[in-house]
Structures are given as C-alpha cells and as structure tokens.
Write an enzyme that holds these catalytic residues in place. Structure first.
Site, PDB file in Angstrom:
ATOM      1  CG  LEU A   1     -32.327  24.874 -12.825  1.00 43.26           C
ATOM      2  CD1 LEU A   1     -32.112  24.554 -14.300  1.00 43.26           C
ATOM      3  CD2 LEU A   1     -31.721  23.753 -11.957  1.00 43.26           C
TER       4      LEU A   1
ATOM      5  CD  GLU B   1     -38.015  28.382 -16.510  1.00 43.08           C
ATOM      6  OE1 GLU B   1     -39.110  28.016 -16.993  1.00 43.08           O
ATOM      7  OE2 GLU B   1     -37.001  28.565 -17.184  1.00 43.08           O
TER       8      GLU B   1
ATOM      9  N   GLY C   1     -39.235  23.116 -10.560  1.00 42.28           N
ATOM     10  CA  GLY C   1     -38.419  23.157  -9.342  1.00 42.28           C
ATOM     11  C   GLY C   1     -37.589  21.888  -9.297  1.00 42.28           C
TER      12      GLY C   1
ATOM     13  NE  ARG D   1     -27.646  19.109  -4.642  1.00 40.50           N
ATOM     14  CZ  ARG D   1     -27.718  18.585  -5.872  1.00 40.50           C
ATOM     15  NH1 ARG D   1     -26.892  17.636  -6.243  1.00 40.50           N
ATOM     16  NH2 ARG D   1     -28.622  19.014  -6.713  1.00 40.50           N
TER      17      ARG D   1
ATOM     18  CB  ILE E   1     -31.633  24.512  25.320  1.00 42.02           C
ATOM     19  CG1 ILE E   1     -31.500  22.987  25.201  1.00 42.02           C
ATOM     20  CG2 ILE E   1     -30.671  25.057  26.374  1.00 42.02           C
ATOM     21  CD1 ILE E   1     -30.152  22.486  24.721  1.00 42.02           C
TER      22      ILE E   1
ATOM     23  CD  GLU F   1     -26.751  24.770  -4.133  1.00 41.66           C
ATOM     24  OE1 GLU F   1     -26.060  23.748  -4.173  1.00 41.66           O
ATOM     25  OE2 GLU F   1     -26.305  25.922  -4.132  1.00 41.66           O
TER      26      GLU F   1
ATOM     27  CD  GLU G   1     -38.570  15.918   0.988  1.00 42.26           C
ATOM     28  OE1 GLU G   1     -37.995  16.819   0.343  1.00 42.26           O
ATOM     29  OE2 GLU G   1     -39.009  16.082   2.139  1.00 42.26           O
TER      30      GLU G   1
HETATM   31  C1  LIG Z   1     -34.873  30.997  -0.596  1.00 42.98           C
HETATM   32  C2  LIG Z   1     -34.684  30.227  -1.877  1.00 42.98           C
HETATM   33  C3  LIG Z   1     -33.555  30.464  -2.657  1.00 42.98           C
HETATM   34  C4  LIG Z   1     -33.376  29.780  -3.862  1.00 42.98           C
HETATM   35  N1  LIG Z   1     -32.309  30.085  -4.664  1.00 42.98           N
HETATM   36  C5  LIG Z   1     -32.246  29.546  -5.918  1.00 42.98           C
HETATM   37  C6  LIG Z   1     -31.253  29.984  -6.851  1.00 42.98           C
HETATM   38  O1  LIG Z   1     -30.380  30.811  -6.530  1.00 42.98           O
HETATM   39  N2  LIG Z   1     -31.278  29.462  -8.101  1.00 42.98           N
HETATM   40  C7  LIG Z   1     -32.207  28.550  -8.505  1.00 42.98           C
HETATM   41  O2  LIG Z   1     -32.182  28.129  -9.653  1.00 42.98           O
HETATM   42  N3  LIG Z   1     -33.163  28.108  -7.633  1.00 42.98           N
HETATM   43  C8  LIG Z   1     -33.199  28.590  -6.371  1.00 42.98           C
HETATM   44  N4  LIG Z   1     -34.178  28.177  -5.493  1.00 42.98           N
HETATM   45  C9  LIG Z   1     -35.110  27.137  -5.914  1.00 42.98           C
HETATM   46  C10 LIG Z   1     -34.950  25.829  -5.166  1.00 42.98           C
HETATM   47  O3  LIG Z   1     -33.797  25.151  -5.579  1.00 42.98           O
HETATM   48  C11 LIG Z   1     -36.238  25.032  -5.343  1.00 42.98           C
HETATM   49  O4  LIG Z   1     -37.219  25.715  -4.557  1.00 42.98           O
HETATM   50  C12 LIG Z   1     -36.118  23.587  -4.939  1.00 42.98           C
HETATM   51  O5  LIG Z   1     -35.302  22.885  -5.844  1.00 42.98           O
HETATM   52  C13 LIG Z   1     -37.468  22.890  -4.850  1.00 42.98           C
HETATM   53  O6  LIG Z   1     -38.271  23.168  -5.941  1.00 42.98           O
HETATM   54  P1  LIG Z   1     -39.785  23.660  -5.710  1.00 42.98           P
HETATM   55  O7  LIG Z   1     -39.730  24.783  -4.747  1.00 42.98           O
HETATM   56  O8  LIG Z   1     -40.402  23.911  -7.027  1.00 42.98           O
HETATM   57  O9  LIG Z   1     -40.497  22.452  -4.993  1.00 42.98           O
HETATM   58  P2  LIG Z   1     -41.231  21.230  -5.724  1.00 42.98           P
HETATM   59  O10 LIG Z   1     -40.318  20.618  -6.717  1.00 42.98           O
HETATM   60  O11 LIG Z   1     -42.574  21.673  -6.190  1.00 42.98           O
HETATM   61  O12 LIG Z   1     -41.398  20.216  -4.520  1.00 42.98           O
HETATM   62  C14 LIG Z   1     -42.442  20.322  -3.562  1.00 42.98           C
HETATM   63  C15 LIG Z   1     -42.335  19.116  -2.634  1.00 42.98           C
HETATM   64  O13 LIG Z   1     -42.532  17.911  -3.394  1.00 42.98           O
HETATM   65  C16 LIG Z   1     -41.418  17.054  -3.229  1.00 42.98           C
HETATM   66  N5  LIG Z   1     -41.167  16.358  -4.481  1.00 42.98           N
HETATM   67  C17 LIG Z   1     -41.165  16.857  -5.740  1.00 42.98           C
HETATM   68  N6  LIG Z   1     -40.893  15.926  -6.630  1.00 42.98           N
HETATM   69  C18 LIG Z   1     -40.700  14.782  -5.939  1.00 42.98           C
HETATM   70  C19 LIG Z   1     -40.369  13.451  -6.293  1.00 42.98           C
HETATM   71  N7  LIG Z   1     -40.180  13.091  -7.573  1.00 42.98           N
HETATM   72  N8  LIG Z   1     -40.250  12.539  -5.314  1.00 42.98           N
HETATM   73  C20 LIG Z   1     -40.418  12.880  -4.012  1.00 42.98           C
HETATM   74  N9  LIG Z   1     -40.717  14.130  -3.607  1.00 42.98           N
HETATM   75  C21 LIG Z   1     -40.856  15.063  -4.559  1.00 42.98           C
HETATM   76  C22 LIG Z   1     -40.265  17.966  -2.842  1.00 42.98           C
HETATM   77  O14 LIG Z   1     -39.250  17.256  -2.150  1.00 42.98           O
HETATM   78  C23 LIG Z   1     -40.965  18.974  -1.971  1.00 42.98           C
HETATM   79  O15 LIG Z   1     -41.098  18.479  -0.661  1.00 42.98           O
HETATM   80  C24 LIG Z   1     -34.335  28.818  -4.264  1.00 42.98           C
HETATM   81  C25 LIG Z   1     -35.452  28.566  -3.468  1.00 42.98           C
HETATM   82  C26 LIG Z   1     -35.639  29.264  -2.298  1.00 42.98           C
HETATM   83  C27 LIG Z   1     -36.869  28.998  -1.485  1.00 42.98           C
END
Ligand SMILES: Cc1cc2nc3c(=O)[nH]c(=O)nc-3n(C[C@H](O)[C@H](O)[C@H](O)COP(=O)(O)OP(=O)(O)OC[C@H]3O[C@@H](n4cnc5c(N)ncnc54)[C@H](O)[C@@H]3O)c2cc1C
Length: 359
Positions: A98, A100, A104, A216, A311, A337, A341
């Site tokens: 999902l 990109e 996120g 989840r 510990i 997932e 937040e």
């Molecule tokens: C090791 C790893 C494995 C993964 N595996 C998969 C996978 O198999 N398939 C897949 O599709 N994705 C995968 N992901 C993606 C993952 O689900 C996303 O990284 C995650 O959803 C967060 O998106 P982002 O990294 O773009 O962070 P961002 O959305 O940019 O968020 C950055 C920060 O801002 C905060 N934030 C953003 N919007 C808000 C809001 N409206 N209100 C409050 N806080 C906010 C977030 O909580 C976070 O602290 C993976 C990521 C990692 C690191």
C-alpha cells in the site's frame, strides 16, 4: 542464529523453509485451500512464539498472511484455488503493498495507477517499505483505477513476481527486524491480467481498512512475543547477576520493574487474544478493539524491551545479549500497520461514533 541473521541483514530463508515443513503457513488458511482451518487467534499464537525468539522471522511470516488476506476475504473461488495452496504450503510467500513515498499515514494519497488496457490493467508507480519485497512471489498491490474518485478510486491486484514491468528497487537498511526484507516495488507499464483484480474496482481502500483491522492483532502478537522473550532474558539475568553480594533479582527496584513488565505484558496479551477471539467468533466490527490491542501491545513491548536492557545494565547494551536486538525490533511495532498516533485517532473516532449512536 538470530544475531547472525540480524548482523548480516540476511533474509531467513532456512527458517522460512523449516516453518513451511512444519505446516505453519497452513495454520491461518481454510482446509479447502490446503490450510489447517485456523483463525486469527491461531495465527497470533504462531506469530507470538516466533517473535519471542526473533521478530524479523515473525514479521516475515505475518506479512505473508497479510498479503494473502485480501484473496481470502475478497478473492474469487478461482483466484483462491490458484494461489492459496502455494501460500499454505509455504512454497510461495505473499506481501501487501500500500505505502508509497508520499502516502504513509495518508494512504489515500497513493499515486500508483492501474489503467485499463491491453486486456488487463497497466500498473505504473513505486511502492515503498514493503515487507517480504523481493522475496515474496505474490503481491497484493493497491493502485488507483480512477484518480478522480479519491478513496473510492483504488483497487486491489494480485501481481506475480515475474510479471514483466515489475521489478524491485531500494532494499532498506533498518534499525531493527533486520533479517526481514523491506523493499521498494517498481511498476513500469506492468500488465496485470483482468482476472487478477481482487474484489471489485473501487473497493481497494475499503478492503485495505478491513484487512488491516483483521491483521493488527498480529502486530499485537509480535509485540507480546517480543516482550515475553525480553522478560525471560531479564529474569534469567537478574537471577544470575551478583552485585553487592547477592543476585540483583533480590533488589526491590529490580523486582518492581520485573513485576510491572510481567503485568503489562499479561494485560496486552489479554487484549490481543480477546480481539482475535472476537474476530474468530464472527464479530462484524472490531476497528477500535483491534487498534487498541496493537497500540497497547506495541507501547508495552517498547517499554518492556527498554526495561530489560536496563536490568541487564551494560551487557544489555551489547549485541552479545538478545535484549539489545529486542529493543531495536520493538520500535517498528509502534510504526507499521498504522502508527500509534493514527490508531489513537481511529479509536477516538469510534468513541465519538458510539456516543452519537447512544444519543
Ligand atoms: C520496516 C517497515 C515495514 C513496512 N511494511 C509495510 C508493508 O509490508 N506494506 C505497506 O504497505 N507498508 C509497509 N510499511 C509502511 C508503514 O505502514 C508506514 O511506514 C506507516 O504507516 C507510517 O507511514 P510513514 O512512514 O509515511 O509516516 P508518516 O505518515 O509520514 O508519519 C510520520 C509521523 O507523523 C505522524 N502523523 C502523520 N499524520 C498524522 C496525523 N494526521 N495526526 C497525527 N500524527 C500524524 C505519524 O504518526 C508519525 O509519527 C512498512 C514500514 C516499515 C518501516
């Protein structure tokens, strides 16, 4: 072995094969597709046990389940018969794509497109951070079939690894779960047969939200398994480590930490098992409970792993002991997932819906 795989950032193929030979990939799939007919709780129990030793292996396994859920829940009989038996046998791993670079938490902002043409759908775009990327054979990919329709303009596709126009980009170097594969998926005029559309056009986001609600508890299970491993390591060490003439486990401050770690772990386990049982019992809506289980368990795991390092003192900080890896591994559970937040926001939305329904 877990330390060696972590150090080398090497995908755990030997362990995946062992899991396949032990029929573990059959656990969460129905018997008619060569599974063992287990449900969400069975899946969580396997993930928990794997994560007790190595969360990278646990996420590899759980991501294959996540990748197969859209087929299982929304696929046609023909699609299920074609793909699920190979996932059940462990011959093929699955993945779910999902995220990109620009989408996120704001998943609706995806840019990957799937245009009808040449007897199928032509995919263009790049997915980021995909677990099992490059190693899996089968990918559920969410792409826009109608850019103008926003959340109702996305659809889900099953894309096979060797499809022309599908390749793999950057392999991520991570803080934790380093033996798992996290990679970019690149689609350049990648023709996917019409038969590989999962569900109906426009259902992609709704499907994704429902699938993530179901998966989840699996992240919750990763978290409780990791915390169990960290707690066991902390108790073992505290029994053996002698300072001031006695084992440190006899110190009230250490006992206090261990007692809190164990209590919070049990509370998280109860939440995760409760939502898994509700899902298996046919509950219709569990967005809130599923989010609560993931948020609470992952925050707990981060805290328990950090306390376990404390510990163990100085040796806890060294790679010779597993708690150092566990602390690094725990962090991702608060992020993927749905970040904690975002999920807290989802819980608050459900609370407001409930209030409105009462009025
Ligand atoms: C090791 C790893 C494995 C993964 N595996 C998969 C996978 O198999 N398939 C897949 O599709 N994705 C995968 N992901 C993606 C993952 O689900 C996303 O990284 C995650 O959803 C967060 O998106 P982002 O990294 O773009 O962070 P961002 O959305 O940019 O968020 C950055 C920060 O801002 C905060 N934030 C953003 N919007 C808000 C809001 N409206 N209100 C409050 N806080 C906010 C977030 O909580 C976070 O602290 C993976 C990521 C990692 C690191």
């Amino acid at each position: 072995m877990r330390a060696a795989l972590d150090e080398a950032e090497e995908f755990p193929w030997d362990i995946v094969r062992d899991l396949a030979n032990a029929d573990m990939f059959r656990v969460f799939l129905p018997e008619e597709y060569e599974g063992l007919g287990g449900g969400c709780l069975d899946l969580c129990l396997v993930v928990e046990e794997l994560s007790r030793i190595c969360s990278a292996v646990a996420v590899t396994y759980a991501a294959s389940a996540l990748g197969s859920l859209p087929l299982l829940e929304y696929g046609t009989e023909e699609q299920k018969r074609k793909y699920l038996p190979d996932i059940a046998s462990g011959k093929k791993l699955a993945a779910f794509a999902l995220t990109e670079a620009t989408a996120g938490s704001d998943a609706i902002a995806i840019k990957t497109t799937a245009d009808r043409g040449n007897g199928g759908y032509v995919l263009n775009g790049t997915k980021q951070f995909i677990t099992n990327g490059g190693e899996a054979e089968l990918y559920t990919v969410i792409a826009l079939t109608d850019k103008k329709k926003g959340a109702r303009g996305a659809s889900a596709f099953l894309v096979e690894k060797d499809t022309p126009g599908f390749s793999f980009g950057k392999k991520e170097k991570k803080m934790g779960i380093r033996a798992s594969a996290t990679r970019e998926l690149v689609f350049r005029d990648c023709l996917v047969p019409e038969a590989n559309l999962i569900g109906r056009e426009g259902m992609g986001f709704i499907m994704t939200m429902k699938i993530l609600d179901r998966s989840r508890p699996g992240i919750g299970a990763q978290a409780i398994g990791l915390a169990q491993g960290a707690l066991e390591a902390a108790v073992n060490y505290a029994e053996q480590r002698v300072q001031f003439g006695k084992p440190i486990i006899s110190l009230p401050v250490v006992q206090d930490k261990l007692a809190n770690m164990a209590t919070e772990l049990e509370a998280a386990r109860a939440l995760v098992y409760a939502v898994a049982r509700a899902i298996d019992g046919g509950a219709k809506s569990f967005t809130e409970e599923s989010a609560m289980a993931k948020v609470f368990a992952s925050d707990m795991a981060m805290k328990v792993a950090t306390d376990a390092v404390q510990i163990l003192g100085g040796v806890g900080y060294m790679r010779d002991y597993p708690v150092e890896k566990m602390m690094r591994d725990a962090k991702i559970m608060q992020i993927y997932e749905g970040t904690n937040e975002i999920l807290r926001m989802a819980i608050a939305i459900e609370l407001r819906k409930r209030k409105a329904a009462r009025e």
